[in-house]
Design an enzyme around this catalytic site. Structure first.
Site, PDB file in Angstrom:
ATOM      1  N   SER A  84     -16.867  19.963  58.005  1.00 28.89           N
ATOM      2  CA  SER A  84     -15.931  21.054  57.717  1.00 28.89           C
ATOM      3  C   SER A  84     -14.492  20.680  58.066  1.00 28.89           C
ATOM      4  CB  SER A  84     -16.330  22.340  58.455  1.00 28.89           C
ATOM      5  OG  SER A  84     -15.802  23.482  57.812  1.00 28.89           O
ATOM      6  N   LYS A 130     -15.739  26.187  51.469  1.00 29.57           N
ATOM      7  CA  LYS A 130     -15.837  24.780  51.070  1.00 29.57           C
ATOM      8  C   LYS A 130     -17.012  24.509  50.126  1.00 29.57           C
ATOM      9  CE  LYS A 130     -13.453  22.854  55.112  1.00 29.57           C
ATOM     10  NZ  LYS A 130     -13.271  24.021  55.986  1.00 29.57           N
ATOM     11  N   SER A 155     -14.860  28.973  56.400  1.00 31.69           N
ATOM     12  CA  SER A 155     -15.163  27.688  55.757  1.00 31.69           C
ATOM     13  C   SER A 155     -16.367  27.712  54.821  1.00 31.69           C
ATOM     14  CB  SER A 155     -15.374  26.604  56.818  1.00 31.69           C
ATOM     15  OG  SER A 155     -14.144  26.198  57.354  1.00 31.69           O
TER      16      SER A 155
END
Length: 368
Positions: free
Chosen positions: A206, A152, A149
């Site tokens: 997230s 992101k 993640s």
């Protein structure tokens, strides 16, 4: 400093204010009172209290050097320090002017006398002195690894570069919950949040469906968004990077730690990313016509941000099995900025142990 209540309208106003203003925000008007001012905090603001005072201010300025290039200013409480030289991401003519002139070239070399004396257990680590550009710790830093993640952060930059209306309401569709891996989520199909809230949800909590929705609602659709992510990586000089999805659930999303340093350095030009990624907690009001409206109380995925024990200016965690536990952050210790990338920790304890080891070593490092 007292905590202020936060509404959806205020969140939207935050993005509008930042998009119309400049990037230097060291002393700003609070709640319309010209006598009250706030310093830019290095992350970890309790329930957005400090961030709100900056984000919702109607006052902002752009500082220019003699050469005419915009200089990002961050006031960390010790006086204003130039962090990066970059083009403006807040001119009144172009909200997020993507001129590809990021300062992601570093001076110095590995092996400097300023190397921090530590050992780490994670598979790949890079620590950069962001003031001198020197690498002050490396471990497997040139090997491309899954980033989970951490992806992101790039997703957020592409969204912000687009200049899309942050007030626009986005609706989560069933396809936003489909990906290369099964991942838990407290969001539901039919949930309605505006683009700013989806971005905050992606960076702070997230949430994968939120990131997927942001990509799906990009001009040209999902495929155009993925092309923009990889194009952005190339512009930043991330030679080892590839993005296969906007969430990080795709194990094909890879980059070296040194390339992720470049990404975090570029992300520092976006005050939205600074504020949203270091928000400790936020209560989202989620509208859903089918299942009913509700409040979604969310906390930051970083234990260091939640604790507030360290000065953190950008933060993002990540985990899938192929990537291990990961974290990227920007910090300031002894009035010196540093960027830290940790990939491939075999446990959460290892990840945070390495992070604290680095931060504590930076605190004792000589600064002259």
């Amino acid at each position: 400093m007292r905590n202020l209540s936060l509404t959806k309208q205020q969140l939207v106003a935050a993005l509008i204010s930042m998009s119309l203003g400049g990037v230097a925000q060291a002393a700003l008007t609070i709640n319309g009172n010209p006598e009250a001012s706030a310093r830019v905090s290095w992350g970890g603001a309790d329930s957005l209290s400090e961030a709100r005072n900056i984000m919702y201010s109607k006052s902002s300025t752009v500082s220019r050097s003699n050469s005419g290039s915009d200089i990002k200013k961050v006031d960390n409480g010790y006086g204003t320090t130039n962090i990066t030289n970059a083009s403006s991401y807040g001119s009144s003519n172009n909200r997020f002017n993507n001129s590809n002139s990021y300062n992601t070239t570093y001076r110095g070399s590995f092996g400097s006398s300023d190397m921090i004396p530590i050992s780490t257990d994670s598979r790949s680590v890079a620590v950069i002195d962001a003031e001198t550009g020197e690498s002050i710790y490396e471990k497997g830093a040139d090997i491309a690894r899954p980033m989970a993640s951490i992806t992101k952060v790039m997703t957020a930059m592409v969204v912000l570069d687009s200049g899309l209306d942050m007030r626009e309401e986005l609706i989560l569709e069933p396809e936003d919950f489909v990906g290369p891996k099964r991942a838990s989520s407290r969001l539901k199909s039919g949930d309605r949040l505006n683009r700013a809230e989806m971005l905050l949800m992606s960076l702070m909590k997230s949430e994968n469906p939120a990131a997927k929705s942001l990509a799906r609602n990009y001009p040209g659709g999902y495929d155009a968004f993925m092309r923009a992510m990889n194009r952005k990586a190339q512009e930043l000089g991330m030679t080892t990077a590839f993005f296969g999805d906007p969430t990080g659930l795709d194990k094909r999303n890879v980059a070296s730690s040194n390339d992720l340093v470049k990404m975090i350095r570029a992300a520092g030009n976006y005050d939205v990313i600074r504020r949203f990624s270091t928000t400790k907690s936020y209560d989202f009001y989620v509208a859903n016509y089918a299942s009913g409206n509700r409040t979604y109380s969310a906390n930051n995925t970083s234990s260091l941000v939640r604790s507030g024990s360290y000065p953190i200016g950008i933060s993002k965690t990540g985990f899938i099995n192929e990537a291990g536990r990961c974290v990227v952050m920007e910090t300031r210790v002894n009035n010196r900025p540093a960027i830290i990338v940790i990939l491939g920790a075999n446990s959460s304890a290892t990840r945070w142990g390495d992070a604290k080891n680095i931060l504590n070593s930076l605190a004792s490092r000589r600064t002259v």
